[in-house]
Design a protein around this motif. Structure first.
Motif, PDB file in Angstrom:
ATOM      1  N   THR A 100      53.032  -5.016 -32.431  1.00  0.00           N
ATOM      2  CA  THR A 100      52.090  -3.933 -32.668  1.00  0.00           C
ATOM      3  C   THR A 100      51.267  -3.717 -31.400  1.00  0.00           C
ATOM      4  O   THR A 100      51.544  -4.329 -30.368  1.00  0.00           O
ATOM      5  N   THR A 101      50.297  -2.850 -31.467  1.00  0.00           N
ATOM      6  CA  THR A 101      49.497  -2.540 -30.283  1.00  0.00           C
ATOM      7  C   THR A 101      48.602  -3.719 -29.900  1.00  0.00           C
ATOM      8  O   THR A 101      48.306  -4.594 -30.719  1.00  0.00           O
ATOM      9  N   SER A 153      55.094   0.014 -24.979  1.00  0.00           N
ATOM     10  CA  SER A 153      54.050  -0.149 -25.977  1.00  0.00           C
ATOM     11  C   SER A 153      54.484  -1.110 -27.078  1.00  0.00           C
ATOM     12  O   SER A 153      55.679  -1.222 -27.392  1.00  0.00           O
ATOM     13  N   ASN A 154      53.524  -1.815 -27.642  1.00  0.00           N
ATOM     14  CA  ASN A 154      53.731  -2.732 -28.772  1.00  0.00           C
ATOM     15  C   ASN A 154      54.444  -4.028 -28.401  1.00  0.00           C
ATOM     16  O   ASN A 154      54.811  -4.799 -29.287  1.00  0.00           O
ATOM     17  N   SER A 156      53.194  -6.308 -25.990  1.00  0.00           N
ATOM     18  CA  SER A 156      52.320  -7.011 -25.044  1.00  0.00           C
ATOM     19  C   SER A 156      52.436  -8.530 -25.119  1.00  0.00           C
ATOM     20  O   SER A 156      52.473  -9.201 -24.081  1.00  0.00           O
TER      21      SER A 156
END
Length: 253
Positions: A100-101, A153-154, A156
């Protein structure tokens, strides 16, 4: 010219996983004896052991938590008791989690990636490199990912863990090179595995459109690269990060 690993013993962490199983079969086909690491899936490890033994090699199963130093050293003792020495270590295991973010990702997910991407490799080095130094021979092969360079994105926690692993491997390559030990990484793209074949998800057009070869790689492509790096054919390659992703990432000089 062919890859001959006869007389060598390979430890594969996460050997029961989607990529690990194909690596194990491929290395066994090259003549390597196997130490099959698993965490929980004993049944699949047993199946893999029986399958690879039919190829004429020795294989043993070892259970361990690769994020725990004592567990890794117990694995070393069990592996060397059964096989005497470990010539090649393939660090393939990784902790799975929900992406997720950054704003929504749990701190525990970052910790899990640090444990499985970085500390796993620290513990494996501490356990197995001293014996390689004594024998003046060794291969350390880590499974990284194209995600380390894509930084999508998502991703990290995964990217942070694998980028940290990359730095660790480059330092280790310099520290142990004088002992004729090579340290390299294989970076798969979004790879087709048995799960895709079973679920009918082999084609991913939105991903394939951005890949220069316009297709996804197969699990066998990853295993072939691991076998090459494990062999004497790659004896003068160390410190490398090798993408196996159809050109989806292209490390620059």
């Amino acid at each position: 010219m062919h890859i001959d690993l006869s007389g060598r013993t390979v430890l594969i962490t996460g050997a029961t996983g989607e990529l690990g199983r194909v690596m194990a079969r491929t290395l066994a086909n090259c003549g390597a004896n196997l130490v099959i690491h698993y965490l929980q899936n004993e049944a699949k490890a047993k199946q893999l052991k029986e399958e690879t033994e039919k190829l004429g090699v020795q294989a043993v199963m070892v259970q361990a938590d690769i994020t725990n130093e004592q567990s890794v050293f117990r694995m070393k003792e069990q592996a060397e008791h059964a096989m005497e020495k470990i010539d090649i270590v393939v660090a393939n295991a990784v902790i799975q989690y929900e992406w997720t973010t950054i704003l929504n990702q749990s701190p525990q997910d970052y910790e899990s990636q640090f444990q499985s991407c970085i500390l796993q490799n620290v513990y494996l080095a501490k356990a197995f490199v001293p014996g390689m130094i004594d024998r003046k021979y060794g291969r350390i092969i880590g499974i990284n990912t194209e995600c380390s360079m894509l930084n999508n994105s998502n991703q990290s926690a995964y990217v942070a863990g694998k980028r940290g692993m990359d730095g660790l491997y480059r330092v280790l390559a310099k520290e142990v090179g004088e002992h004729q030990i090579t340290v390299n990484q294989v970076a798969p793209g979004w790879t087709i595995s048995d799960r895709d074949r079973k679920n009918g998800t082999v084609q991913r057009s939105e991903y394939e459109a951005g890949v220069p070869l316009r297709r996804r790689g197969e699990d066998q492509d990853i295993a072939n690269t691991v076998a090459f790096l494990a062999s004497d054919l790659a004896g003068f390659i160390t410190g490398a990060y090798i993408p196996v992703c159809g050109g989806n990432i292209m490390p620059a000089i």
